[in-house]
Scaffold this active site. Sequence first.
Site, PDB file in Angstrom:
ATOM      1  N   HIS A   8       0.823  -1.208   0.000  1.00 30.61           N
ATOM      2  CA  HIS A   8       0.000   0.000   0.000  1.00 30.61           C
ATOM      3  C   HIS A   8       0.857   1.258   0.000  1.00 30.61           C
ATOM      4  CE1 HIS A   8       0.987   0.881   4.196  1.00 30.61           C
ATOM      5  NE2 HIS A   8       0.833  -0.427   4.423  1.00 30.61           N
ATOM      6  N   GLU A  81      -2.543  -7.395   7.080  1.00 27.92           N
ATOM      7  CA  GLU A  81      -1.266  -7.232   7.769  1.00 27.92           C
ATOM      8  C   GLU A  81      -1.166  -8.131   8.996  1.00 27.92           C
ATOM      9  OE1 GLU A  81       1.786  -6.999   7.939  1.00 27.92           O
ATOM     10  OE2 GLU A  81       2.249  -4.861   7.765  1.00 27.92           O
TER      11      GLU A  81
END
Length: 179
Positions: A8, A81
Amino acid sequence: MKLLLTRHGQTDWNVAGKIQGRTDIELNETGIKQAERTRDNLAKEKIDLIMTSPLKRARKTAEIIAGKRNIPIIVEEEIMERYFGKFEGKTSLEFDFDEIWNYKLNKQYEDAESIKELFGRVKKFLEKIKTEYKDKTILIVTHGGVTVPIRATLEGIPEGMEVLRGFGIDNCEVKQYEL
């Protein structure tokens, strides 16, 4: 199967050096620009499908990269994550960050995902997509922590490297693999 891997775009917590984990942080202006550059760099790349973590920073990056192209985006929990529990929101200077990334040590924490749990989750995901999407080009939009086991699985862990925290990729960096 062709696999494109990216992390990201930047967040304010990246700038502050804070561990994000599963804390749902938005992209900052730099992160949006990084995602736009990645979109432009991948404009001529045939992408059949984008798979993204459900966290805002990854989803927004995936949406920006898809842009006006009609590329399906699938949200995948398996590439969320790593859960850092009580360490989220802290900087790597506030605890032994090398210890949490030591693959050989595989320290178990009360409320955080161990490195080998992370590796197991990500390897299972990679096996699944190799079977389901073998003739496709897939872009995976995920997080720095998840790029570590993906790279380790597809490239191998460099000899003598026990602490893997430096083995991830930078914000909006793209790696390419043939599976």
